[in-house]
Design a protein around this motif. Structure first.
Motif, PDB file in Angstrom:
ATOM      1  N   ALA A 105       0.841  -1.204   0.000  1.00  0.00           N
ATOM      2  CA  ALA A 105       0.000   0.000   0.000  1.00  0.00           C
ATOM      3  C   ALA A 105       0.876   1.254   0.000  1.00  0.00           C
ATOM      4  O   ALA A 105       2.109   1.187   0.106  1.00  0.00           O
ATOM      5  N   SER A 106       0.217   2.398  -0.091  1.00  0.00           N
ATOM      6  CA  SER A 106       0.945   3.667  -0.144  1.00  0.00           C
ATOM      7  C   SER A 106       1.704   3.923   1.156  1.00  0.00           C
ATOM      8  O   SER A 106       1.446   3.304   2.191  1.00  0.00           O
ATOM      9  N   SER A 107       2.623   4.875   1.090  1.00  0.00           N
ATOM     10  CA  SER A 107       3.413   5.222   2.266  1.00  0.00           C
ATOM     11  C   SER A 107       2.582   5.917   3.333  1.00  0.00           C
ATOM     12  O   SER A 107       3.030   6.080   4.472  1.00  0.00           O
ATOM     13  N   ASP A 108       1.353   6.337   2.993  1.00  0.00           N
ATOM     14  CA  ASP A 108       0.460   6.970   3.968  1.00  0.00           C
ATOM     15  C   ASP A 108      -0.152   5.972   4.945  1.00  0.00           C
ATOM     16  O   ASP A 108      -0.735   6.376   5.965  1.00  0.00           O
ATOM     17  N   HIS A 109      -0.034   4.683   4.668  1.00  0.00           N
ATOM     18  CA  HIS A 109      -0.638   3.655   5.524  1.00  0.00           C
ATOM     19  C   HIS A 109       0.240   3.423   6.762  1.00  0.00           C
ATOM     20  O   HIS A 109       0.840   2.373   6.949  1.00  0.00           O
ATOM     21  N   LEU A 110       0.292   4.440   7.593  1.00  0.00           N
ATOM     22  CA  LEU A 110       1.109   4.367   8.794  1.00  0.00           C
ATOM     23  C   LEU A 110       0.319   4.891   9.984  1.00  0.00           C
ATOM     24  O   LEU A 110      -0.686   5.584   9.836  1.00  0.00           O
ATOM     25  N   ALA A 111       0.792   4.533  11.157  1.00  0.00           N
ATOM     26  CA  ALA A 111       0.235   5.041  12.402  1.00  0.00           C
ATOM     27  C   ALA A 111       1.380   5.475  13.290  1.00  0.00           C
ATOM     28  O   ALA A 111       2.444   4.845  13.302  1.00  0.00           O
ATOM     29  N   ILE A 112       1.173   6.567  14.020  1.00  0.00           N
ATOM     30  CA  ILE A 112       2.111   7.002  15.042  1.00  0.00           C
ATOM     31  C   ILE A 112       1.318   7.034  16.337  1.00  0.00           C
ATOM     32  O   ILE A 112       0.413   7.854  16.504  1.00  0.00           O
ATOM     33  N   GLN A 113       1.651   6.113  17.229  1.00  0.00           N
ATOM     34  CA  GLN A 113       0.798   5.866  18.388  1.00  0.00           C
ATOM     35  C   GLN A 113       1.546   6.040  19.705  1.00  0.00           C
ATOM     36  O   GLN A 113       2.767   5.882  19.767  1.00  0.00           O
ATOM     37  N   ARG A 114       0.763   6.332  20.748  1.00  0.00           N
ATOM     38  CA  ARG A 114       1.263   6.460  22.119  1.00  0.00           C
ATOM     39  C   ARG A 114       0.681   5.320  22.935  1.00  0.00           C
ATOM     40  O   ARG A 114      -0.516   4.996  22.817  1.00  0.00           O
ATOM     41  N   GLN A 177       6.230   6.012  25.844  1.00  0.00           N
ATOM     42  CA  GLN A 177       6.435   5.012  24.801  1.00  0.00           C
ATOM     43  C   GLN A 177       5.532   5.302  23.591  1.00  0.00           C
ATOM     44  O   GLN A 177       4.340   5.558  23.734  1.00  0.00           O
ATOM     45  N   HIS A 178       6.131   5.227  22.411  1.00  0.00           N
ATOM     46  CA  HIS A 178       5.437   5.432  21.153  1.00  0.00           C
ATOM     47  C   HIS A 178       5.800   4.293  20.197  1.00  0.00           C
ATOM     48  O   HIS A 178       6.723   3.521  20.457  1.00  0.00           O
ATOM     49  N   ARG A 179       5.081   4.229  19.104  1.00  0.00           N
ATOM     50  CA  ARG A 179       5.477   3.295  18.053  1.00  0.00           C
ATOM     51  C   ARG A 179       5.084   3.842  16.685  1.00  0.00           C
ATOM     52  O   ARG A 179       4.107   4.572  16.545  1.00  0.00           O
TER      53      ARG A 179
END
Length: 199
Positions: A105-114, A177-179
């Motif tokens: 998928a596109s590079s936009d399919h990301l999550a930045i989570q806490r 903590q993040h991921r």
């Protein structure tokens, strides 16, 4: 000159070795202003804010550096597990197998989570309460192919990670903590790397 994420993606055709000089975790002058340490959940007082939903299952989540999705091996590499506010989060996804062509998928399919006591929560959301859509386009990659992300750990840069929506970070980034998760691998699997924002 500092490149935006979109400029960097436009200049990088495939993921490869990322050469950098100096220290990535530089002091930014001011620290994170959001909630610190162990928190019950992320709370946003901004009217109309709608936090991004998690689009992948925890059962399909992997933190290993090399991960197999539908018989194709991928690597997600990140520099450093401790980051400071204002430093760059640099992540590289690449296909490890020879002689394959696979769609991701596109590079936009990301999550930045806490991380919170209620589970992992995306730090981003829309400002008007609307749901978001993600780009439909895919990318065919072979050996060494993939994506490179460089995201400055500031609210504006973290919010600027989805081309199809106007996002904001709420509350502000805080120590904890993040991921980073990419959830566009074949078979709707996800791969992530954890990092701690330390100040």
């Amino acid at each position: 000159m500092e490149l935006s994420r979109r400029d960097l993606l436009a200049s990088v055709g495939t993921a490869g070795t990322l050469g950098v000089s100096g220290c990535l975790d530089f002091a930014a002058g001011e620290g994170p202003q959001g909630p610190s340490g162990d928190i019950d959940d992320l709370q946003c007082e901004e009217e109309g804010f709608r936090r991004l939903d998690q689009r992948f299952s925890e059962e399909g989540m992997s933190y290993v550096s090399a991960y197999t999705a539908e018989d194709v091996r991928f690597e997600l590499a990140a520099q450093g597990t401790e980051k400071t506010y204002g430093s760059d989060l640099r992540v590289v996804l690449r296909c490890l197998d020879q002689g394959v062509d696979v769609e991701i998928a596109s590079s936009d399919h990301l999550a930045i989570q806490r991380e919170t006591a209620s589970g992992w929560r995306d730090v981003r959301g829309t400002t008007d309460g609307s749901a978001v859509t993600y780009p439909d386009e895919t990318k065919t990659v072979g050996s060494g192919g993939g994506y490179t992300w460089s995201i400055t750990l500031r609210e504006e840069s973290v919010a600027d990670t989805l081309s199809t929506a106007d996002l904001t970070v709420c509350p502000e980034l805080g120590i904890g903590q993040h991921r980073f998760v990419y959830w566009g691998l074949p078979g709707e699997t996800a791969i992530g790397r954890q990092f701690e924002l330390i100040g």
